[in-house]
Design a protein around this motif. Sequence first.
Motif, PDB file in Angstrom:
ATOM      1  N   ASP A  28       0.808  -1.218   0.000  1.00 28.86           N
ATOM      2  CA  ASP A  28       0.000   0.000   0.000  1.00 28.86           C
ATOM      3  C   ASP A  28       0.840   1.267   0.000  1.00 28.86           C
ATOM      4  O   ASP A  28       0.333   2.362   0.268  1.00 28.86           O
ATOM      5  N   LYS A 137      -2.396   5.676  13.929  1.00 32.02           N
ATOM      6  CA  LYS A 137      -2.973   4.365  14.187  1.00 32.02           C
ATOM      7  C   LYS A 137      -1.949   3.496  14.912  1.00 32.02           C
ATOM      8  O   LYS A 137      -0.761   3.530  14.582  1.00 32.02           O
ATOM      9  N   THR A 180      -6.511   6.113  16.488  1.00 28.05           N
ATOM     10  CA  THR A 180      -7.189   4.856  16.788  1.00 28.05           C
ATOM     11  C   THR A 180      -6.178   3.812  17.262  1.00 28.05           C
ATOM     12  O   THR A 180      -4.997   3.858  16.913  1.00 28.05           O
ATOM     13  N   THR A 182      -5.991  -0.526  17.895  1.00 23.40           N
ATOM     14  CA  THR A 182      -6.646  -1.797  17.620  1.00 23.40           C
ATOM     15  C   THR A 182      -5.892  -2.925  18.301  1.00 23.40           C
ATOM     16  O   THR A 182      -4.655  -2.987  18.237  1.00 23.40           O
ATOM     17  N   ASP A 219      -6.131  -9.827   8.584  1.00 24.69           N
ATOM     18  CA  ASP A 219      -7.249  -9.494   9.464  1.00 24.69           C
ATOM     19  C   ASP A 219      -6.903  -8.279  10.332  1.00 24.69           C
ATOM     20  O   ASP A 219      -7.715  -7.367  10.497  1.00 24.69           O
ATOM     21  N   TYR A 221      -4.580  -5.998   9.741  1.00 23.33           N
ATOM     22  CA  TYR A 221      -4.384  -4.827   8.885  1.00 23.33           C
ATOM     23  C   TYR A 221      -5.725  -4.186   8.527  1.00 23.33           C
ATOM     24  O   TYR A 221      -5.896  -2.964   8.630  1.00 23.33           O
ATOM     25  N   ASP A 222      -6.672  -5.014   8.113  1.00 24.22           N
ATOM     26  CA  ASP A 222      -7.986  -4.497   7.732  1.00 24.22           C
ATOM     27  C   ASP A 222      -8.686  -3.837   8.922  1.00 24.22           C
ATOM     28  O   ASP A 222      -9.303  -2.770   8.783  1.00 24.22           O
ATOM     29  N   ALA A 223      -8.595  -4.474  10.096  1.00 25.63           N
ATOM     30  CA  ALA A 223      -9.223  -3.904  11.290  1.00 25.63           C
ATOM     31  C   ALA A 223      -8.577  -2.580  11.674  1.00 25.63           C
ATOM     32  O   ALA A 223      -9.259  -1.626  12.060  1.00 25.63           O
ATOM     33  N   MET A 225      -7.069  -0.442   9.662  1.00 18.98           N
ATOM     34  CA  MET A 225      -7.429   0.583   8.695  1.00 18.98           C
ATOM     35  C   MET A 225      -8.868   1.079   8.897  1.00 18.98           C
ATOM     36  O   MET A 225      -9.174   2.235   8.641  1.00 18.98           O
ATOM     37  N   LYS A 226      -9.734   0.208   9.404  1.00 20.22           N
ATOM     38  CA  LYS A 226     -11.122   0.608   9.674  1.00 20.22           C
ATOM     39  C   LYS A 226     -11.278   1.286  11.030  1.00 20.22           C
ATOM     40  O   LYS A 226     -12.345   1.836  11.322  1.00 20.22           O
ATOM     41  N   GLY A 227     -10.228   1.224  11.859  1.00 19.50           N
ATOM     42  CA  GLY A 227     -10.315   1.818  13.182  1.00 19.50           C
ATOM     43  C   GLY A 227     -11.052   0.955  14.178  1.00 19.50           C
ATOM     44  O   GLY A 227     -11.526   1.451  15.207  1.00 19.50           O
ATOM     45  N   ASP A 228     -11.142  -0.361  13.902  1.00 18.38           N
ATOM     46  CA  ASP A 228     -11.811  -1.270  14.833  1.00 18.38           C
ATOM     47  C   ASP A 228     -11.033  -1.366  16.140  1.00 18.38           C
ATOM     48  O   ASP A 228      -9.798  -1.268  16.153  1.00 18.38           O
TER      49      ASP A 228
END
Length: 263
Positions: A28, A137, A180, A182, A219, A221-223, A225-228
Amino acid sequence: MRKNNETVLITGASSGFGLEFVKLFSQDGYNLILVARHQNELERIAEAIRIKHPECFITVIAKDLSQPGSAEALYAEIKEKDLEVDVLINNAGFGTHGLFVATELEKEQKMMHLNILTLVELTKLCLKDMVRRNKGKILQLASTVSFMPVPKMAVYAASKAFVLSFTEALQEELKNTEVTMTALCPGAGDTEFFERANAEDTHIVQDTGLSDPAKVAKDGYDALMKGDKRIVSGTKNKIQAFMSNFVPDSLLAKGMAGMMDEK
């Protein structure tokens, strides 16, 4: 083509989940600060990334983060290089297997320093900058063992329980900011972890399907980026984490003791 010009700091970047994070962030277009103990291994990884993603600016810093003062020294070196950390991946960590009365105290002290103190120190140092900029993040490597006591890995599991509790407290503190945090909670992964912990012959390794590090990292990385706030990687691990809310700790400990026995 570069998708952004942000910089990610990844600890434990030379293998396992850390190496998978290196691949994801380089894809990315992030600039990379790669940290692990061995310079040669980091240079080899950096060279491979440069060939595949020549647009990435890569900084390699060899440092043993289980040593006192290592986190502050790392942060100082990053500042000396005039680099700014936009994303922090607190991935470095290790465990040790065996009855607590028989394991080496010195090794457990280093483990606690890496898994807890270094994570806290790097979070403190980088988070201050992120809050000042109101952007950033952080991904903290917790574990499914964050939810339960684990005989024969008592100190390791306790260190991961600390990581999860610490992360959840800071998430509340950061709720009015654009920063954020995570918590990634993987189960047993197909990495060097169990070999380094002298636990490669245990039931959890021999009799259960180990998680794919690439899937776990994706999993996380995606979380991130979404700020989970939290991601438990894998359906089986999600069920285990959910059930830990209802099963008494004494029974969880008994079950995990069996998984940590050698075949």
